[in-house]
Enzyme design. Structure first.
Site: not given
Length: 315
Positions: A121, A220, A284
Site C-alpha cells: 500500500s 494493485e 488489499h
C-alpha cells in the site's frame, strides 16, 4: 536534492538479502499511518512462529494521520536497518506518510545493511526508493496489524515466511487455487517492480519514480473507482512509463467489478504488445501473497505463471 541521495546505479538484477533465520529478530516500524498495536498479541504471534519482536518507538506515536513526525519515522527506518541484530523489518500498516520520508532517507546506510523489508500500500513509495537506490530485493507483502494479526487466510502468512526463509519454490503462481485472467498473451522476463498504483503515479516526476526499463510492472489498489483507475493508467501512459515494460502483473483492485476491470485493462494495456496477467492475489485482499520486488522473474501470461529467475534471499 538530498545530499544523501547518491547517484542511481543501474541494477539490472537486484541483490538477494540475507534470509530470515529461525529465531530471528523482526523489527516493527510505522513509516506511514498510526495504528493501535496489541503488543501481547503481536509478541505471541512472533513467538509461536519462532521469532522475536523488537518494536521501534514510532509505533507508539500518533500525529494526526501520521505515526509520529517525519523525523521520528525516518529515524526508526534508519535505526532498523542500521541495527545488525534486526534480521527483518515489518511495517505496522499503510495509510499515508511514506512519501514524506523519501528525500530524508540515507540510502547509503540502507545499502550497507541489506535485510528483508516488508509492506504494501503506502509502503510502495519506500519499495520504489529502496530498490532504486539501495539495489536489493524488497517484499510486497502483509503488514502486521491488518494482515498477520487480522486473521487473513493462511497463504498470507505461509507465502511470506516461505519467501523470507528461502523455502519458496521458484514457481509462484497457483492458478488452480486462485484463478487468473490472461489480458494479453505472451511470455517475458524482467525485474518485478511496482506496488500500489496510486503511489506509483504519485512519485512520477520525482527522483524516486518507477524505473520502468525492462520491468515487469506489478500494480494493485483499493477504494479507487474504475474511472480513477483509468485516470491512473492514463497517467502512466502519458508519462511514458508503459513504453519500456516487458510485461504487467495485475493484483487485486478491491471494490471493482472484475469484468469491468478486465475490459479497461484490455483497452489500456492490450495495445502494448506485452504479456498482461490479472487476478494475482496480492494487495488489499485475502489472501495477500508476497512478491519480491526488484527480483528477476518470468511472466508467462499464456500458462498463467510467474516464476522466479533468481534467489531472493541468501541462506
Amino acid at each position: 536534492m538530498n545530499s544523501r541521495l547518491t547517484a542511481q546505479v543501474s541494477f539490472k538484477a537486484h541483490s538477494a538479502v540475507p534470509a530470515l533465520p529461525a529465531g530471528g529478530v523482526i523489527g516493527l516500524i510505522a513509516p506511514a499511518g498510526p495504528a493501535q498495536l496489541d503488543l501481547d498479541s503481536a509478541t505471541q504471534w512472533m513467538h509461536a512462529r519462532g521469532y522475536q519482536l523488537r518494536v521501534f518507538p514510532g509505533v507508539w506515536e500518533k500525529n494526526g494521520y501520521l505515526a509520529g513526525s517525519d523525523a521520528a519515522r525516518a529515524g526508526d527506518l534508519h535505526a532498523a536497518f542500521a541495527d545488525d541484530s534486526i534480521d527483518a523489518i515489518f511495517c505496522l500498516r499503510g495509510g499515508y506518510g511514506s512519501p514524506r520520508l523519501l528525500d530524508s532517507i540515507d540510502f547509503e546506510l540502507i545499502r550497507r545493511h541489506p535485510k528483508p523489508f516488508v509492506g504494501y500500500s503506502d509502503i510502495t513509495a519506500l519499495h520504489l526508493a529502496i530498490t532504486r537506490y539501495a539495489g536489493f530485493v524488497t517484499f510486497h507483502g502483509p503488514m502486521l496489524n491488518a494482515d498477520l494479526l487480522g486473521n487473513k487466510q493462511s497463504p498470507t502468512e505461509s507465502s511470506l515466511l516461505r519467501m523470507l526463509s528461502g523455502q519458496q519454490p521458484r514457481l509462484l503462481s497457483h492458478p488452480d487455487e486462485y484463478p487468473l485472467s490472461t489480458v494479453a498473451p505472451g511470455c517475458a522476463s524482467g525485474r518485478l517492480l511496482g506496488g500500489n498504483l496510486s503511489l506509483i503515479c504519485a512519485t512520477i516526476g520525482s527522483p524516486f519514480e518507477l524505473d520502468d526499463q525492462d520491468a515487469i510492472l506489478f500494480i494493485e489498489d483499493v477504494n479507487e473507482p474504475l474511472y480513477r483507475v483509468d485516470r491512473l493508467l492514463t497517467h502512466l501512459r502519458l508519462a511514458g512509463k508503459l513504453n519500456r515494460l516487458r510485461g504487467v502483473l495485475v493484483g487485486d483492485f478491491a471494490g471493482i467489478d472484475l469484468s469491468a476491470l478486465l475490459q479497461l485493462l484490455r483497452q489500456e494495456l492490450g495495445p502494448l504488445g506485452i504479456p498482461v496477467l490479472a487476478g494475482w492475489r496480492s494487495g488489499h485482499c485475502d489472501p495477500n501473497l508476497t512478491l519480491p520486488l526488484g527480483a528477476h522473474v518470468r511472466l508467462d501470461a499464456d500458462r498463467q505463471q510467474l516464476t522466479l529467475e533468481q534467489d531472493v534471499v541468501t541462506l
